[in-house]
Enzyme design. Structure first.
Site, short mmCIF file in Angstrom:
data_model
loop_
_atom_site.label_atom_id
_atom_site.label_comp_id
_atom_site.label_asym_id
_atom_site.label_seq_id
_atom_site.Cartn_x
_atom_site.Cartn_y
_atom_site.Cartn_z
N HIS A 197 -4.26 6.46 -1.18
CA HIS A 197 -3.05 6.61 -0.15
C HIS A 197 -3.07 8.11 0.36
O HIS A 197 -2.64 8.93 -0.47
CB HIS A 197 -1.85 6.28 -1.13
CG HIS A 197 -0.47 5.93 -0.34
ND1 HIS A 197 -0.63 4.75 0.75
CD2 HIS A 197 0.55 6.59 -0.22
CE1 HIS A 197 0.67 4.89 1.31
NE2 HIS A 197 1.48 5.86 0.95
N SER A 248 2.38 5.79 5.81
CA SER A 248 3.28 5.02 4.56
C SER A 248 4.55 4.49 5.26
O SER A 248 4.62 4.08 6.02
CB SER A 248 3.29 6.02 3.53
OG SER A 248 3.50 5.17 2.33
C1 GTR Z 1 5.97 3.22 -1.98
C2 GTR Z 1 6.19 2.17 -1.12
C3 GTR Z 1 5.35 2.09 -0.07
C4 GTR Z 1 5.09 3.19 0.75
C5 GTR Z 1 5.15 4.32 -0.04
C6 GTR Z 1 5.25 5.70 0.57
O1 GTR Z 1 6.60 3.81 -3.08
O2 GTR Z 1 6.18 1.11 -2.16
O3 GTR Z 1 5.85 0.76 0.93
O4 GTR Z 1 6.09 3.45 1.74
O5 GTR Z 1 6.09 4.48 -1.12
O6 GTR Z 1 5.95 5.84 1.56
O7 GTR Z 1 4.44 6.50 0.28
#
Ligand code: GTR
Length: 407
Positions: A389, A248
């Site tokens: 995610h 991420s």
């Molecule tokens: C979210 C962000 C993403 C990603 C994520 C993370 O809020 O919008 O770009 O980086 O966090 O790092 O878990």
């Protein structure tokens, strides 16, 4: 309207493929003056041009390290995993300008006598989340609040202990013959907008900031290079075979680290999305305007010029992958992680491939996005796995295979 980010409450992410605007990607093999790159020699110059554009417009320029690095041994356990492995804790001290920034490394490696390849990655909630016993301390640096991880009032706690072992399957990594080095990203730069006073930025108080100065993503990436400085002094690891990986926001950092520092022999982006592997021009899921609004400290101030104006970017994220060529790079998506634009991450791999071909290497072996849980591995690797995610065991299995292939 320059420097006008999109307010979160006004933002509706696009998840319709049909609503993706038509766009033309900047050609990695075409100089800004229109000249073509025809061989690896010219690529060096074109690479420099692209690199400077990413520095100026996206991540900001990181300083040269002119400080001192000291390594303090916190603990060494050569009988880890019934004697199969060593686990050790090292506190790196980044010393500059009378300051001392401590970084705690948690290191695991199999007890083989030769220098082995290793994975290096930042973690989100502290090294204690990768350990069941109290030898590994809870970090004292600022941390994001997260109930499951036991952090509140921006402080970590014992509750998080061991909770991230499934995301860092060190036993599997060790049994496959690899080492693992991890550290808490908040020790490099606490993840909130403080005007760049703390963390690695604070080591350079004389620096006058401008619209192209480094943000937090660049700070995390730069810190990975300091860990690499240390790994070069360690006898258990082969410094020619260090893979840098991140999930991420830390996947964005891993990619930028791989672009800045050629010592990283292999680079892995796990669900890095916007500002990572995903093409900005697709404006699918998270967009440049949205990310700059949510995280004003992540990128160079200049990146705001492209809020809702992604087509005006002089580069796009496939060229970030291209900066890693000819070194292998792996991009992974989760099919339900639409916010990170899985398809945009795949298309980025395809569009970076001509640079690998210039070196006589296969980039991405396929031109259409592979089916769920069907990895493809050339010098660029890609998979979209089931689920959302996260950095999961399935992802690690592919990274281990990819590392076996290239190391
Ligand atoms: C979210 C962000 C993403 C990603 C994520 C993370 O809020 O919008 O770009 O980086 O966090 O790092 O878990």
């Amino acid at each position: 309207i320059f420097f006008q980010p999109i307010l979160a409450q006004d933002f509706e992410p696009n998840y319709e493929e049909a609503q993706v605007p038509s766009y033309t990607l900047p050609d990695p093999l075409l100089f800004t003056n229109g000249e073509k790159v025809t061989g690896p020699k010219q690529w060096n110059n074109r690479r420099q041009e692209i690199f400077e554009l990413f520095e100026k417009e996206v991540y900001g320029k990181s300083p040269e390290w002119d400080g001192e690095l000291e390594a303090e041994v916190l603990f060494v356990n050569p009988d880890f995993m019934d004697g199969k492995a060593t686990r050790k804790g090292i506190r790196l001290h980044l010393k500059r300008n009378g300051q001392d920034l401590p970084l705690d490394l948690l290191i695991f490696y199999p007890n083989t006598r030769q220098a082995i390849p290793a994975f290096l990655g930042l973690n989100f909630y502290g090294n204690h989340t990768l350990a069941t016993d109290s030898e590994v301390a809870v970090p004292t640096a600022w941390i994001r609040n997260n109930e499951a991880m036991g952090s509140s009032d921006n402080k970590a706690s014992e509750t998080g202990r061991g909770k991230r072992i499934p995301n860092w399957p060190y036993e599997e990594i060790i049994s496959r013959g690899y080492g693992l080095v991890s550290l808490y990203y908040g020790e490099l730069d606490p993840d909130f907008d403080d005007g760049f006073q703390n963390g690695v930025h604070g080591l350079f108080p004389e620096e006058s900031r401008n619209a192209a100065s480094w943000g937090s993503v660049a700070g995390w990436a730069w810190g990975l290079s300091r860990v690499m400085d240390f790994l070069e002094t360690e006898s258990w690891v082969n410094p020619q075979k260090v893979a840098v990986l991140g999930h991420s926001r830390l996947g964005k950092a891993a990619l930028w680290a791989g672009a800045m520092d050629k010592r990283f022999a292999l680079v892995i982006s796990n669900n890095s999305g916007c500002g990572g592997a995903a093409l900005s021009r697709r404006q699918y899921g998270e967009t440049v305007g949205r990310i700059n609004q949510s995280f004003p400290h992540w990128f160079a101030e200049n990146f705001n010029q492209y809020n809702e104006r992604e087509m005006e970017l002089p580069i796009d994220q496939h060229q970030l992958l291209a900066l890693i060529a000819p070194r292998p790079v792996y991009v992974a998506s989760g099919v339900e992680d639409r916010w990170a634009d899985p398809k945009g991450e795949f298309l980025s791999c395809v569009a970076a491939s001509p640079v690998y071909r210039l070196f006589g290497l296969e980039g991405m072996p396929v031109a259409t996005q592979p089916a769920v849980n069907h990895p493809e591995m050339g010098h660029i690797g890609y998979h979209v796995r089931s689920g959302g995610h996260g950095l999961l065991e399935y992802d690690w299995m592919q990274y281990l295979d990819f590392a076996d292939l290239h190391f």
